[in-house]
Enzyme design. Structure first.
Site, short mmCIF file in Angstrom:
data_model
loop_
_atom_site.label_atom_id
_atom_site.label_comp_id
_atom_site.label_asym_id
_atom_site.label_seq_id
_atom_site.Cartn_x
_atom_site.Cartn_y
_atom_site.Cartn_z
N ASP A 109 -1.99 7.72 3.66
CA ASP A 109 -1.56 6.37 4.04
C ASP A 109 -2.21 6.03 5.38
O ASP A 109 -2.59 6.94 6.13
CB ASP A 109 -0.02 6.34 4.17
CG ASP A 109 0.52 4.90 4.13
OD1 ASP A 109 -0.27 3.95 3.99
OD2 ASP A 109 1.75 4.74 4.24
N GLU A 110 -2.37 4.76 5.69
CA GLU A 110 -2.96 4.32 6.96
C GLU A 110 -4.33 4.97 7.19
O GLU A 110 -4.65 5.44 8.29
CB GLU A 110 -2.03 4.66 8.15
CG GLU A 110 -0.59 4.18 8.00
CD GLU A 110 -0.37 2.74 8.43
OE1 GLU A 110 -1.34 2.08 8.84
OE2 GLU A 110 0.78 2.27 8.31
N LYS A 159 0.84 -1.21 0.00
CA LYS A 159 0.00 0.00 0.00
C LYS A 159 0.87 1.26 0.00
O LYS A 159 0.66 2.18 -0.78
CB LYS A 159 -0.93 0.02 1.23
CG LYS A 159 -1.96 -1.07 1.22
CD LYS A 159 -2.90 -0.97 2.41
CE LYS A 159 -2.19 -1.16 3.74
NZ LYS A 159 -1.57 -2.47 3.91
N THR A 160 1.84 1.27 0.91
CA THR A 160 2.71 2.44 0.99
C THR A 160 3.52 2.58 -0.31
O THR A 160 3.77 3.68 -0.79
CB THR A 160 3.62 2.34 2.22
OG1 THR A 160 2.78 2.17 3.37
CG2 THR A 160 4.45 3.59 2.40
N ARG A 167 4.64 -7.44 11.17
CA ARG A 167 5.86 -6.65 10.97
C ARG A 167 7.03 -7.53 10.58
O ARG A 167 8.07 -7.07 10.12
CB ARG A 167 6.26 -5.87 12.26
CG ARG A 167 5.27 -4.84 12.79
CD ARG A 167 4.84 -3.87 11.75
NE ARG A 167 3.55 -4.27 11.18
CZ ARG A 167 3.10 -3.84 10.01
NH1 ARG A 167 3.79 -3.00 9.29
NH2 ARG A 167 1.94 -4.26 9.53
N GLN A 197 -6.03 -3.27 10.48
CA GLN A 197 -4.95 -2.61 11.22
C GLN A 197 -5.42 -1.32 11.89
O GLN A 197 -4.60 -0.46 12.22
CB GLN A 197 -3.78 -2.32 10.29
CG GLN A 197 -3.08 -3.57 9.78
CD GLN A 197 -1.83 -3.24 8.97
OE1 GLN A 197 -0.85 -2.74 9.51
NE2 GLN A 197 -1.87 -3.49 7.68
#
Ligand code: ATP
Ligand code: MG
Length: 750
Positions: free
Chosen positions: A225-226, A41-42, A613, A258
């Site tokens: 983002d996020e 995504k990033t 992660r 998330q």
């Protein structure tokens, strides 16, 4: 997709899969990229920005919103690397930093000066205490932190707090006026709290269409983002900047699994709300995870699958099975910490990894205590990522208060702090009288101190006058061309002088005092470094940077093991991750468990973030015993461990001395079983959830260990005697069950 985009930047698209490419080249209005962890995504965000710049859009027309300053810096660097720094840099920042910058320009529209102070949580508490006192509400009837939370909640929801938002206890104590008084206090102090930064921008853009249009011309391209963690106020902010009816070039990327900021007003339903608000938005799903090997990914997916409110996504990896997820049990956090440090050493030696490849993820920052020591003892460099902790030290806050006053003397919270550091003969009573007079006259403490009320004793009035004129000098200095390092040195001189004198006078505690002096000196050094980086930046710019530092901003680069909270680890990745303290009550956190399903779901998402992660190795560890300030808790493994299918787990099972039944969970063994057995003393188990029934001469006691043929090992938490004795047992990895006593055997008998 216009052919030009692909043709002009083949290298930008080469490393992308078809779905990512579709997202990067999408040109028709709002876009939602909804995808699981590690799916790029990033990467889509950075490539999309780079593509726009390649197409000729100047960087200053792009606004990219990220969650931390660290993420922003990384994004800027990645875009530069992709474009070769050809264009002007895009505006990349957090919602808060971006809002603060806008509000400096627009300050008069909200009754502030451009030099407004940003109040952080502690400043808010200080302001609330002042307000409670002024309103005659004792702190006994309400916790200031509760009031702060109520204010934040309202602002996160997108409105100024009203009486109805206040805790009932405060209303009952006659504190209905506290909400308005707090806002008035911020206004007098030329201050804004964190919630204000977002809310005020949203309100201004909604109220003043011309302002919004102007901003839209400046930032026609917006990326977030996020996105799952934006709160309703931030949603309004975005909506006003990129109204749906204009079919804006707005891209948001996120993962509902998330969403870990529910406590700050973020809402999982944001992802749904996006499609509703920006109706007709295109949606791209990314389904390949490039970060983790298969066992890790499957384990994380299995955990989060236990949540019910999900949008649902598929996620696969081509990276191969890799290592299974290791589950480790320990007697105590100290054992756990030593093992982690030893493991890092071994892996560094055997697998050509460096300390920077490791992260230890913590549910709460305080879990790092034993780790720091263990890493030190093992000679492994490790850094706790706590960007704020330095600035939260009392002496550093004192120093920052002085610096704040040099920029904005009306900052009441700083005024109150600085006037006592060092103390200068203005006592509690005088300060109270001054506060009262200031509030009545709708003035800041500073303004009122220029004409102190007669009720204050002459000596204190004199001290106030000296203090005020000192502030005037500082302010003039800060506004002059004097270099920043010199300004800070002069401003902090009275404080440092007093601290040094005190350090000399009190020899017995001089060690600690010397440390405090050093911290303030470090601050001066930090300012000097800042002004070397940004020679023309004023003191305000430095203060703003300090205020907006967050935990995640100090992630060390490469050379040390990172110890960081799961919240701070968002968006990051490491080859090897240890999630420690994976126990019921620690992770999921006891507080969240009290909030029922909602709290538990968020903890599970947090576990998902933690587990995803890891790229190559993931270890989940838990301790049988964990001490906090007030109690020693006897722990069972986190239910999330039990949610991972056993085929993805590698549990180290120690040889069983008597009943050697190796079970994946019930049979998990700690390192030094014997010590637990010896300490099996009901008095130790003070946790209030245990129903204590130790009467009679039955062999069953709360706190003792038992073994059950099917359920494995467990600890008795309740005993009910009837026709047949039944036991309430907390089984490792299984949870609490009622069992008939005759079906279990005492486990600690030799
Ligand atoms: P998170 O949900 O944790 O924020 P994300 O979806 O933003 O993750 P990224 O951080 O963008 O994922 O990417 C995860 C990793 O996968 C990074 O190391 C990235 O470089 C790599 N990656 C992403 N897409 C590809 C691709 N098409 N080819 C190779 N590597 C990729
Ligand atoms: Mg990301």
């Amino acid at each position: 997709m216009p052919p030009s985009s692909t043709a002009s930047a083949p290298d930008l698209l080469a490393g992308l899969n078809p779905a990512q490419r579709a997202a990067v080249t999408h040109h028709a209005g709002p876009l939602l990229v909804l995808a699981g962890a590690g799916s790029g995504k990033t990467r889509v965000v950075t490539h999309r920005i780079a593509l726009r710049l390649r197409e000729g859009l100047p960087g200053h027309h792009v606004l990219a919103l990220t969650f931390t300053n660290k993420a922003a810096a990384e994004m800027r660097a990645r875009v530069d690397a992709l474009t070769g720094g050809a264009s002007t840099s895009p505006n990349v920042g957090t919602f808060h930093a971006t809002s603060a910058r806008l509000l400096r320009q627009w300050a008069p529209r909200i009754g502030r000066g451009a030099n407004f102070t940003i109040y952080d949580d502690d400043d808010q508490i200080a302001a609330i205490k002042r307000v409670l006192k002024a309103q005659g509400v004792g702190e006994k009837s309400v916790k200031p932190s509760e009031v702060r939370e109520a204010f934040d909640r309202a602002k996160n929801e997108g409105r100024l707090p009203e009486a109805g938002d206040l805790p009932p206890t405060l209303l009952a104590a006659g504190g209905a006026g506290v909400a308005d008084a707090y806002e008035a206090e911020l206004l007098r102090s030329n201050a804004l709290d964190f919630g204000d930064l977002i809310l005020r921008v949203a309100q201004l853009l909604e109220r003043e269409p011309e302002l919004a249009a102007q901003l839209r011309r400046r930032w026609p391209v917006v990326l977030v983002d996020e996105f799952q963690d934006t709160n309703p106020a931030q949603m309004r902010w975005l909506r006003a900047l990129s109204p749906p009816e204009t079919c804006p070039d707005l891209t948001v990327v996120g993962d509902d699994d998330q969403a870990i900021y529910g406590w700050r007003g973020a809402d999982v339903r944001n992802m749904l709300a996006f499609e509703q608000t920006w109706a007709g938005a295109s949606v791209v799903r990314l389904e390949q995870n490039y970060r983790s090997t298969a066992h890790i990914l499957a384990a994380a997916n299995a955990v989060v699958a236990h949540n019910t409110e999900r949008l649902g996504k598929t996620l696969f990896t081509d990276a191969g099975d890799g290592h299974r997820v290791e589950v480790e049990a320990f007697e105590s956090p100290r054992d756990e910490a030593r093992w982690v440090a030893g493991r890092v050493r071994t892996l560094c030696r055997d697998e050509a990894l460096g300390p920077g490849d490791f992260a230890v993820l913590l549910r709460t920052a305080s879990l790092s205590l034993d780790l720091e020591e263990a890493f030190r003892a093992a000679g492994v460099p490790a850094v706790q990522v706590r960007g704020r902790s330095f600035y939260d030290r009392a002496e550093v806050r004192d120093a920052v208060a002085w610096l704040r006053l040099a920029v904005n003397p009306h900052d009441d919270v700083a005024f109150q702090r600085a006037i006592g550091a060092p103390s200068r003969g203005v006592g509690e009573t005088s300060l109270e009288a001054l506060s009262k007079a200031a509030a009545e006259a709708q003035l800041s403490l500073y303004s009122r101190a220029l004409m102190p009320p007669a009720s204050i004793k002459a000596k204190a009035r004199g001290a106030l006058a000296t203090f005020s004129s000192l502030l005037d000098e500082h302010r003039a200095l800060a506004a002059s061309q004097t270099p920043l390092s010199q300004v800070s040195q002069t401003v902090l001189a009275p404080l440092l002088e007093a601290m040094r004198a005190q350090a000399l006078a009190t020899r017995d505690r001089s060690e600690e005092l010397a440390q405090r002096v050093e911290n303030v000196e470090r601050l001066v050094v930090a300012i000097r470094e800042f002004s070397r980086e940004q020679p023309d930046a004023p003191l305000d710019a430095w203060l703003e940077r300090v205020k907006l530092v967050s935990d995640a901003d100090a992630v060390p680069e490469g050379t040390a093991v990172s110890m960081l909270t799961v919240h701070a680890a968002k968006g990051l990745e490491f080859p090897v991750c240890f999630v420690i303290g994976f126990e019921e009550g620690t992770f999921p956190h006891a507080r969240a468990l009290r909030d029922g399903e909602v709290g538990l779901d968020e903890e599970r998402r947090l576990a998902y973030v933690a587990m995803t992660r890891a790229r190559q190795r993931l270890t989940l560890s838990w301790c049988r015993e964990r001490r906090t300030f007030t109690e020693t808790r006897h722990c069972t493994p986190s239910r999330f461990i039990g949610e991972v299918p056993t085929e993805h787990i590698e549990a180290r099972v120690e040889p069983e001395p008597s009943r050697a039944v190796a079970r994946p969970f019930g049979g998990l063994r700690g390192r030094s079983e014997r010590s637990t057995r010896r300490s099996s003393d009901a008095d130790l188990y003070a946790d209030p959830v245990y129903e204590d029934d130790t009467g009679g001469d039955s062999p069953w006691r709360v706190g003792m260990w038992v073994w059950h043929g099917d359920l494995g090992r467990g600890r008795v938490v309740g005993v009910s005697r009837g026709v047949r004795t039944t036991l309430q047992v907390e089984f490792d990895g299984v949870g609490r069950r009622s069992v008939i006593a005759s079906w279990v055997s005492p486990y600690d008998a030799p």
